[in-house]
Design a protein around this motif. Structure first.
Motif, PDB file in Angstrom:
ATOM      1  N   ALA A 186       0.835  -1.204   0.000  1.00 46.39           N
ATOM      2  CA  ALA A 186       0.000   0.000   0.000  1.00 46.39           C
ATOM      3  C   ALA A 186       0.870   1.253   0.000  1.00 46.39           C
ATOM      4  CB  ALA A 186      -0.924  -0.014   1.217  1.00 46.39           C
ATOM      5  N   LEU A 187       1.975   1.207   0.752  1.00 47.82           N
ATOM      6  CA  LEU A 187       2.901   2.342   0.796  1.00 47.82           C
ATOM      7  C   LEU A 187       3.433   2.673  -0.596  1.00 47.82           C
ATOM      8  CD1 LEU A 187       4.710   4.341   2.439  1.00 47.82           C
ATOM      9  CD2 LEU A 187       6.381   2.485   2.594  1.00 47.82           C
ATOM     10  N   TYR A 188       3.685   1.654  -1.401  1.00 44.83           N
ATOM     11  CA  TYR A 188       4.180   1.861  -2.764  1.00 44.83           C
ATOM     12  C   TYR A 188       3.250   2.804  -3.532  1.00 44.83           C
ATOM     13  CZ  TYR A 188       5.018   0.849  -7.699  1.00 44.83           C
ATOM     14  OH  TYR A 188       5.253   0.965  -9.047  1.00 44.83           O
ATOM     15  N   PHE A 189       1.944   2.523  -3.471  1.00 45.35           N
ATOM     16  CA  PHE A 189       0.990   3.328  -4.234  1.00 45.35           C
ATOM     17  C   PHE A 189       0.826   4.726  -3.633  1.00 45.35           C
ATOM     18  CE2 PHE A 189      -0.195  -1.075  -5.212  1.00 45.35           C
ATOM     19  CZ  PHE A 189      -0.136  -1.029  -6.589  1.00 45.35           C
ATOM     20  N   LYS A 209       9.255  -7.875  -5.476  1.00 47.82           N
ATOM     21  CA  LYS A 209      10.327  -8.883  -5.395  1.00 47.82           C
ATOM     22  C   LYS A 209      11.414  -8.458  -4.415  1.00 47.82           C
ATOM     23  CE  LYS A 209       9.770 -10.704 -10.095  1.00 47.82           C
ATOM     24  NZ  LYS A 209      10.400 -10.822 -11.452  1.00 47.82           N
ATOM     25  N   GLN A 210      11.625  -7.155  -4.277  1.00 43.12           N
ATOM     26  CA  GLN A 210      12.647  -6.682  -3.344  1.00 43.12           C
ATOM     27  C   GLN A 210      12.182  -6.786  -1.902  1.00 43.12           C
ATOM     28  OE1 GLN A 210      14.829  -2.906  -4.045  1.00 43.12           O
ATOM     29  NE2 GLN A 210      14.241  -2.315  -1.964  1.00 43.12           N
ATOM     30  N   ILE A 211      10.939  -6.386  -1.631  1.00 42.28           N
ATOM     31  CA  ILE A 211      10.505  -6.314  -0.228  1.00 42.28           C
ATOM     32  C   ILE A 211      10.230  -7.685   0.380  1.00 42.28           C
ATOM     33  CG2 ILE A 211       9.551  -4.006  -0.514  1.00 42.28           C
ATOM     34  CD1 ILE A 211       6.753  -5.300  -0.425  1.00 42.28           C
ATOM     35  N   LEU A 212       9.854  -8.684  -0.422  1.00 41.94           N
ATOM     36  CA  LEU A 212       9.512  -9.997   0.142  1.00 41.94           C
ATOM     37  C   LEU A 212      10.657 -10.601   0.952  1.00 41.94           C
ATOM     38  CD1 LEU A 212       7.288 -11.928  -2.439  1.00 41.94           C
ATOM     39  CD2 LEU A 212       6.670 -11.065  -0.190  1.00 41.94           C
ATOM     40  N   PRO A 213      11.861 -10.765   0.373  1.00 41.63           N
ATOM     41  CA  PRO A 213      12.955 -11.311   1.196  1.00 41.63           C
ATOM     42  C   PRO A 213      13.388 -10.377   2.319  1.00 41.63           C
ATOM     43  CG  PRO A 213      13.770 -10.640  -0.970  1.00 41.63           C
ATOM     44  CD  PRO A 213      12.290 -10.565  -1.023  1.00 41.63           C
ATOM     45  N   ASP A 214      13.301  -9.062   2.089  1.00 45.96           N
ATOM     46  CA  ASP A 214      13.692  -8.107   3.129  1.00 45.96           C
ATOM     47  C   ASP A 214      12.775  -8.213   4.341  1.00 45.96           C
ATOM     48  OD1 ASP A 214      15.781  -7.201   1.644  1.00 45.96           O
ATOM     49  OD2 ASP A 214      14.824  -5.351   0.984  1.00 45.96           O
ATOM     50  N   ILE A 215      11.471  -8.304   4.099  1.00 47.48           N
ATOM     51  CA  ILE A 215      10.527  -8.446   5.207  1.00 47.48           C
ATOM     52  C   ILE A 215      10.714  -9.788   5.903  1.00 47.48           C
ATOM     53  CG2 ILE A 215       8.070  -8.666   5.787  1.00 47.48           C
ATOM     54  CD1 ILE A 215       7.480  -6.663   3.564  1.00 47.48           C
ATOM     55  N   LEU A 216      10.925 -10.835   5.119  1.00 49.92           N
ATOM     56  CA  LEU A 216      11.137 -12.171   5.698  1.00 49.92           C
ATOM     57  C   LEU A 216      12.363 -12.185   6.606  1.00 49.92           C
ATOM     58  CD1 LEU A 216      10.322 -15.152   5.846  1.00 49.92           C
ATOM     59  CD2 LEU A 216      11.746 -15.555   3.823  1.00 49.92           C
ATOM     60  N   PHE A 217      13.472 -11.624   6.136  1.00 47.12           N
ATOM     61  CA  PHE A 217      14.693 -11.569   6.956  1.00 47.12           C
ATOM     62  C   PHE A 217      14.465 -10.742   8.215  1.00 47.12           C
ATOM     63  CE2 PHE A 217      17.366 -12.173   2.875  1.00 47.12           C
ATOM     64  CZ  PHE A 217      17.202 -13.536   2.966  1.00 47.12           C
ATOM     65  N   SER A 218      13.717  -9.639   8.094  1.00 46.84           N
ATOM     66  CA  SER A 218      13.442  -8.789   9.257  1.00 46.84           C
ATOM     67  C   SER A 218      12.658  -9.546  10.319  1.00 46.84           C
ATOM     68  CB  SER A 218      12.671  -7.536   8.829  1.00 46.84           C
ATOM     69  OG  SER A 218      13.436  -6.744   7.945  1.00 46.84           O
ATOM     70  N   THR A 268      16.582   0.925   4.782  1.00 45.25           N
ATOM     71  CA  THR A 268      17.512   1.636   3.900  1.00 45.25           C
ATOM     72  C   THR A 268      17.267   1.269   2.444  1.00 45.25           C
ATOM     73  OG1 THR A 268      19.185   1.704   5.649  1.00 45.25           O
ATOM     74  CG2 THR A 268      19.949   2.061   3.398  1.00 45.25           C
ATOM     75  N   ARG A 269      17.102  -0.025   2.186  1.00 50.03           N
ATOM     76  CA  ARG A 269      16.833  -0.473   0.810  1.00 50.03           C
ATOM     77  C   ARG A 269      15.484   0.050   0.321  1.00 50.03           C
ATOM     78  NH1 ARG A 269      18.828  -4.820  -1.699  1.00 50.03           N
ATOM     79  NH2 ARG A 269      16.793  -5.848  -1.864  1.00 50.03           N
ATOM     80  N   LEU A 270      14.518   0.163   1.221  1.00 54.67           N
ATOM     81  CA  LEU A 270      13.196   0.655   0.858  1.00 54.67           C
ATOM     82  C   LEU A 270      13.263   2.124   0.430  1.00 54.67           C
ATOM     83  CD1 LEU A 270      10.147  -0.194   0.853  1.00 54.67           C
ATOM     84  CD2 LEU A 270      10.009   0.834   3.136  1.00 54.67           C
ATOM     85  N   VAL A 271      13.910   2.954   1.259  1.00 47.56           N
ATOM     86  CA  VAL A 271      14.046   4.379   0.925  1.00 47.56           C
ATOM     87  C   VAL A 271      14.876   4.552  -0.344  1.00 47.56           C
ATOM     88  CG1 VAL A 271      14.912   6.607   1.718  1.00 47.56           C
ATOM     89  CG2 VAL A 271      13.821   5.057   3.349  1.00 47.56           C
ATOM     90  N   ARG A 272      15.913   3.753  -0.465  1.00 45.20           N
ATOM     91  CA  ARG A 272      16.791   3.866  -1.640  1.00 45.20           C
ATOM     92  C   ARG A 272      16.066   3.465  -2.921  1.00 45.20           C
ATOM     93  NH1 ARG A 272      22.218   1.699   0.091  1.00 45.20           N
ATOM     94  NH2 ARG A 272      22.229   3.727   1.157  1.00 45.20           N
ATOM     95  N   TYR A 273      15.187   2.472  -2.821  1.00 46.24           N
ATOM     96  CA  TYR A 273      14.426   2.063  -4.011  1.00 46.24           C
ATOM     97  C   TYR A 273      13.629   3.247  -4.563  1.00 46.24           C
ATOM     98  CZ  TYR A 273      10.940   0.027  -7.045  1.00 46.24           C
ATOM     99  OH  TYR A 273      10.145  -0.225  -8.141  1.00 46.24           O
ATOM    100  N   TRP A 284      20.677   9.966   9.536  1.00 43.24           N
ATOM    101  CA  TRP A 284      20.389   8.866   8.604  1.00 43.24           C
ATOM    102  C   TRP A 284      19.501   9.281   7.431  1.00 43.24           C
ATOM    103  CZ3 TRP A 284      15.687   6.049   7.713  1.00 43.24           C
ATOM    104  CH2 TRP A 284      15.865   4.924   6.888  1.00 43.24           C
ATOM    105  N   LEU A 285      18.323   9.814   7.712  1.00 46.36           N
ATOM    106  CA  LEU A 285      17.336  10.028   6.657  1.00 46.36           C
ATOM    107  C   LEU A 285      17.624  11.240   5.786  1.00 46.36           C
ATOM    108  CD1 LEU A 285      14.689   9.048   5.410  1.00 46.36           C
ATOM    109  CD2 LEU A 285      13.466  10.481   7.047  1.00 46.36           C
ATOM    110  N   LEU A 286      17.983  12.367   6.381  1.00 48.73           N
ATOM    111  CA  LEU A 286      18.111  13.613   5.620  1.00 48.73           C
ATOM    112  C   LEU A 286      19.518  13.789   5.056  1.00 48.73           C
ATOM    113  CD1 LEU A 286      16.029  16.035   7.871  1.00 48.73           C
ATOM    114  CD2 LEU A 286      15.286  14.704   5.900  1.00 48.73           C
ATOM    115  N   LYS A 287      19.874  12.893   4.182  1.00 57.22           N
ATOM    116  CA  LYS A 287      21.158  13.017   3.479  1.00 57.22           C
ATOM    117  C   LYS A 287      21.038  12.299   2.141  1.00 57.22           C
ATOM    118  CE  LYS A 287      23.786  11.057   6.566  1.00 57.22           C
ATOM    119  NZ  LYS A 287      24.941  10.393   7.207  1.00 57.22           N
TER     120      LYS A 287
END
Length: 334
Positions: free
Chosen positions: A73-76, A103-112, A125-130, A210-213
Motif C-alpha cells: 500500500a505504501l508503494y501506491f 520482489k525486493q521487499i519480500l525477502p527483506d521483510i522475511l529476513f526482518s 535503507t533499501r526501501l528508501v533507496r528504491y 540517517w534520513l536527511l542526506k
C-alpha cells in the motif's frame, strides 16, 4: 530568491491504499483473539501441547503478511504523492515498478521477521533507496545516502537499550515503593522523563544522521541539525504536549517539522540553497488540531483526507532559498 513546493494530491488517489493500511491495523489489533482461536483449534486436533510453538509461528506469519500488505500500500501512496509534488513549476518523474518493488521487499521483510527486527535497518535503507533513485526532477536524480549500520547503531543506543533499561528500572521501582505512593510517582515520572529524552535523541538522530542526506543530481542534500541540540528541542516539544494533555501536540508537530526542514542545505562545494518553512502558528495550530480531532473521532478512517489536507497546506509553505554568492562550505556526510 525563494522557490516554493506545492502538493496537488487528490484524496481518491490514496484512498484505497490508506484504507487497506487502516484495515490491517484494525485486524492486527485483534491478533490476540486470532491466535487464541487458532490455538484452540490446534489443541482439539492434536494431543501435543503446541501453545508456544503455535503462537510464535502465527505471530511471525501475521507480522510478515501485515508488513507485506502495508509496504505494498505504501508503494501506491508514495507513487501518487511524488507525482503530486511540484517545484519550480516542474513535477517529479518516477520510474516505479510494482513487480520489481514486490520482489525486493519480500525477502527483506522475511529476513526482518526471522531476525526479530535486527535486519530492519537494512530493509528500511533499501526501501528508501528504491524510491529515491527512481525519482527525477529537471534531469536530477535523487539518491539516498543513509547507511543501514548508522540506523542500527542509533536504534540500539537511543531506543532499544533505553527501553530495556526503562522496563527494568520501572519493575524495580514498582516493587521497592509499592507502599509509598509519593516515591513511586516521583521515580515513575523521572524515569519516564529520561525515556522521553532518549526518544527525542533517537528521533533527531534518525532524521539528522540517517534520513536527511542524499544527492540531488550532483548536489548534496545534508541536514545541519545537531543531534544533541535537536534532541533537546524535540524533548521540549514533547514535554509541552504532555503537560497540556495533547493540546500543544499540533504546534509541536509543526515546529519539529519546521526544525528539520530548516536544517536542510543543498550544494556542491558551497551551500547554494537553504530550505525553510513558513508557519502562521495560531491559525495553523487550530487547523492542525481540527484535522487531528477528525482523525481521532473517526478512529483513523479520516486518514486519506487528513493526509491530503495537512500535506497540501503545509508542503506549500516549504521553500528553497538560493544563495546569490555561495561562500559557506557544504557540510560532509557523516
Amino acid at each position: 530568491m525563494r522557490n516554493y513546493f506545492s502538493f496537488n494530491l487528490k484524496t481518491k488517489a490514496v484512498l484505497w491504499p490508506m484504507l487497506i493500511v487502516w484495515l490491517v491495523f484494525v485486524l492486527y489489533s485483534l491478533d490476540e483473539y486470532l491466535l487464541f482461536g487458532a490455538n484452540k483449534i490446534f489443541s482439539l486436533t492434536t494431543p501435543v501441547n503446541l501453545d508456544l510453538v503455535l503462537n510464535v509461528l502465527l505471530c511471525g506469519l501475521l507480522i510478515f503478511v501485515a508488513l507485506v500488505v502495508v509496504c505494498s500500500a505504501l508503494y501506491f501512496v508514495v507513487e501518487k504523492s511524488v507525482a503530486a509534488v511540484v517545484y519550480k513549476e516542474s513535477g517529479f518523474d518516477t520510474d516505479f515498478r510494482f513487480g520489481e518493488f514486490f520482489k525486493q521487499i519480500l525477502p527483506d521483510i522475511l529476513f526482518s521477521v526471522l531476525t526479530l527486527g535486527l535486519y530492519a535497518p537494512w530493509f528500511l535503507t533499501r526501501l528508501v533507496r528504491y524510491f529515491s533513485r527512481r525519482i527525477v526532477h529537471g534531469g536530477n536524480v535523487l539518491e539516498f545516502e543513509g547507511k543501514p549500520m548508522m540506523l542500527f547503531n542509533i536504534s540500539v543506543l537511543l531506543y532499544v537499550l533505553p527501553m530495556v533499561a526503562y522496563e527494568i528500572a520501572m519493575k524495580e521501582v514498582t516493587e521497592r515503593f509499592a507502599e509509598d505512593q509519593s516515591m513511586l510517582l516521583f521515580w515513575s515520572v523521572l524515569l519516564l522523563g529520561l525515556f522521553f529524552v532518549a526518544i527525542s535523541l533517537y528521533t533527531t538522530g534518525v532524521y539528522s544522521k540517517w534520513l536527511l542526506k542524499g544527492w540531488y543530481g550532483n548536489r548534496r542534500l545534508v541536514s545541519t541539525a545537531s543531534m544533541w541540540d535537536g534532541g533537546w528541542f524535540v524533548f521540549g516539544q514533547l514535554f509541552l504536549s504532555l503537560i497540556t494533555i495533547g493540546l500543544y501536540a499540533p504546534a509541536a508537530s509543526l515546529k519539529i517539522w519546521r526544525y528539520f526542514t530548516q536544517s536542510l542545505v543543498v550544494g556542491t562545494d558551497k551551500i547554494e540553497g537553504r530550505f525553510g518553512m513558513e508557519l502562521h502558528m495560531w491559525r495553523d495550530w487550530l487547523y492542525f488540531l481540527g484535522q487531528m480531532l477528525l482523525l481521532i473521532i473517526t478512529l483513523g478512517l479520516y486518514m486519506p483526507w487528513y493526509y491530503k489536507k495537512v500535506y497540501g497546506r503545509f508542503f506549500a509553505r516549504i521553500y528553497v532559498e538560493s544563495e546569490n554568492k555561495p561562500t559557506e562550505p557544504m557540510p560532509d556526510f557523516e
